[in-house]
Scaffold this active site. Structure first.
Site, PDB file in Angstrom:
ATOM      1  N   SER A  59     -22.469  -1.950   1.541  1.00  0.00           N
ATOM      2  CA  SER A  59     -22.866  -3.353   1.487  1.00  0.00           C
ATOM      3  C   SER A  59     -22.935  -3.935   2.902  1.00  0.00           C
ATOM      4  CB  SER A  59     -21.888  -4.115   0.598  1.00  0.00           C
ATOM      5  OG  SER A  59     -22.381  -5.387   0.268  1.00  0.00           O
ATOM      6  N   ASP A 275     -26.279  -2.763  -4.665  1.00  0.00           N
ATOM      7  CA  ASP A 275     -25.176  -2.777  -3.699  1.00  0.00           C
ATOM      8  C   ASP A 275     -24.367  -1.473  -3.716  1.00  0.00           C
ATOM      9  OD1 ASP A 275     -22.596  -3.355  -2.489  1.00  0.00           O
ATOM     10  OD2 ASP A 275     -23.157  -5.462  -2.613  1.00  0.00           O
TER      11      ASP A 275
END
Length: 536
Positions: A59, A275
């Site tokens: 991320s 993500d």
């Protein structure tokens, strides 16, 4: 001739806007290594070498890793202090600061609430994600006329991000039975974008590590796609697609055992990505796989992993009586996420006390009464699940400088070895060095010597509220109400392809009640969360 180096892998956890903290840590770490390299050969400067071999993250951490890869071969003007007359001043000559603190404007929330990303009957995410591509493109630009080689960075350093592959890699197990298809079908969703710096396509080693050269524009668009994809926070930010050559995916050792038997059916291979932190938010076990000399004992280790984690994990309590539907749904999501992130490599290994194969830098600050505050409450971007830093730049400025301060303290006091260590790397490196130099407060010796003067207090900026902990007024949040109502309303009206009558009645209800009620609920949640962090 240089002696055997101490190898370092840097792991950067997911953080959303608290990537500003990770950016601050990286800025000071590179400054410390730059300073040490410049002073080599001077009196009382340790002679051992530390080499950064690999960088990996998820991320926001994965994004920062790719930004770092683009910055390592250019000069960096380290942001040591904020301008006391203009705390919000831009710092365009420092990629870490410019990418995470400056972003595109002081308050990013108004950009996240714009509605130009919503199409008829198609909503990509709760928040507008267009800004990510703009930030990414400016962050990965290099100055080709100012190429420099940092000797403490492996020339062909490996950089990777974790990805959550929505379709996944398909495989099956054969059963005997009466069905035409007796296979038990499964899918594996942990994916990675893996790059090796300063190589071109003809230098590819058939190992899944994608050649990346920002100066020759080799696979830089793929690196940008990977950076955006690993940060595609589910529902909140738009999912992304990555296209790679099939061999890059199949030949990676982390995938090879599965994909040797169950080959991908398309080349190039295109995947829809969410993500990377969903499945692996702290990929330190993958960094250990890339570092030589990993060992739990100080006298034996010749490499380690340093993890930067703005949201360090804590043991949480569980109420077995919380069995209503809301608690059950919340518990189910928590259990699924926890299981996805579980690490068999860690479960199999019983760590010894004093294990030096892994270190962590996490947020620590002190309030005006010298009370120690740790973890997510120590950072200003931590509220709203990490999205808080988009509300105002002051929060991001704070976290950047806290990251620098925490990194300095960590390197001075905790990233150390015993003064009488038998580890040859440090024993030789500190030979004939004044024993009072480069030592922690408890007398240990620094692995990365800090050659700058120790400050009495952390160099945190003074913000508009005349304190080192930034706070905003309610009016600073209320000004987003109109934009929030517009976005909520447009999401409601475009969530599905309604027939004309449904659209008519929904439009009336939306305009009169729905968007106002939902926006008010969101605004109240934001304010309550800011109050819990003492930011309002």
């Amino acid at each position: 001739m240089r002696n055997e180096p101490f190898e370092l892998g840097i792991c950067m956890a997911g953080a959303v806007s608290a990537g500003a903290y990770t950016a601050g840590v990286m800025d000071f770490l590179i400054e410390a290594l730059d300073t040490w390299e410049q002073k080599r050969g001077e009196k009382d400067v340790p002679t051992h070498q530390v080499v950064v071999k690999a960088i990996g993250g998820a991320s926001a951490g994965g994004m920062t890793g790719i930004i770092a890869a683009s910055a390592l071969n250019n000069p960096i003007e380290h942001v040591k202090e904020a301008d006391p007359k203009n705390v919000l001043k831009e710092q365009t000559k420092n990629k870490f600061y410019n990418s995470w603190v400056d972003l595109l404007q002081e308050d990013m929330f108004s950009l996240l609430l714009k509605t130009d990303d919503i199409e008829k009957a198609k909503v990509y995410s709760l928040l507008n994600s267009k800004f990510i591509e703009q930030v990414g493109k400016k962050s990965l630009k290099v100055n080709s006329s100012e190429f420099i080689e940092r000797k403490y960075i492996e020339k062909h350093i490996k950089v990777f991000t974790t990805l959550t592959n929505v379709e996944g890699f398909k495989y099956n197990s054969d059963f005997q039975g009466t069905l035409t298809d007796n296979n038990f079908h499964l899918s594996h969703h942990a994916d990675y974008a893996t790059f090796i710096l300063n190589k071109i396509e003809t230098q590819y080693d058939n190992d899944g590590w994608i050649p990346l050269d920002f100066f020759e524009n080799v696979n830089t668009n793929m690196a940008l796609d990977a950076a955006m994809a690993t940060g595609a926070f589910p529902v909140g930010l738009r999912s992304r697609k990555i296209t790679r050559k099939k061999k890059y995916v199949e030949q990676l050792s982390w995938n090879k055992a599965l994909l040797e038997r169950f080959e991908l059916d398309k080349d190039p291979y295109e995947a829809l990505i969410l993500d990377g932190g969903i499945i692996n938010n702290e990929p330190f076990e993958r960094l250990k796989n890339l570092i030589n000399g990993i060992d739990a004992e100080e006298d034996k280790f010749k490499g380690t992993v340093l993890m930067i984690d703005p949201f360090p994990s804590y043991m949480t309590s569980f109420n077995i009586e919380a069995d209503d539907i809301t608690s059950s749904l919340t518990g189910m999501l928590s259990a699924m996420l926890g299981h996805l992130r579980s690490k068999p490599e860690v479960i199999k290994k019983i760590f010894k006390d004093g294990d030096v194969s892994q270190y962590q830098i996490a947020p620590v600050r002190y309030d005006k009464n010298d009370k120690k505050i740790e973890g997510k409450k120590a950072i200003a971007c931590g509220f709203m699940g990490g999205f808080g830093g988009f509300i105002h730049k002051e929060f991001r400025v704070h976290d950047f400088f806290l990251g620098r301060a925490n990194c300095e303290r960590f390197l001075r006091e905790y990233f150390t070895v015993d003064v009488n260590t038998t580890n040859s790397i440090f024993k030789n490196g500190y030979k004939d060095i004044d024993p009072q130099k480069h030592t922690s407060s408890n007398g240990k010796r620094q692995i990365i010597p800090i050659l700058t003067t120790k400050r009495d207090k952390m160099y945190m900026p003074i913000f508009e509220n005349r304190d080192i902990w930034p706070k905003r007024k309610e009016k600073d949040v209320d000004r987003f109400n109109r934009d929030l109502r517009k976005r909520v309303g447009k999401i409601i009206m475009n969530f599905s392809d309604y027939n004309w009558s449904t659209r008519l009645f929904l439009g009336i209800g939306n305009k009169l009640i729905l968007r106002r009620k939902l926006a008010k609920a969101v605004m109240n949640t934001i304010k309550d969360d800011m109050k819990s962090y003492d930011l309002l």
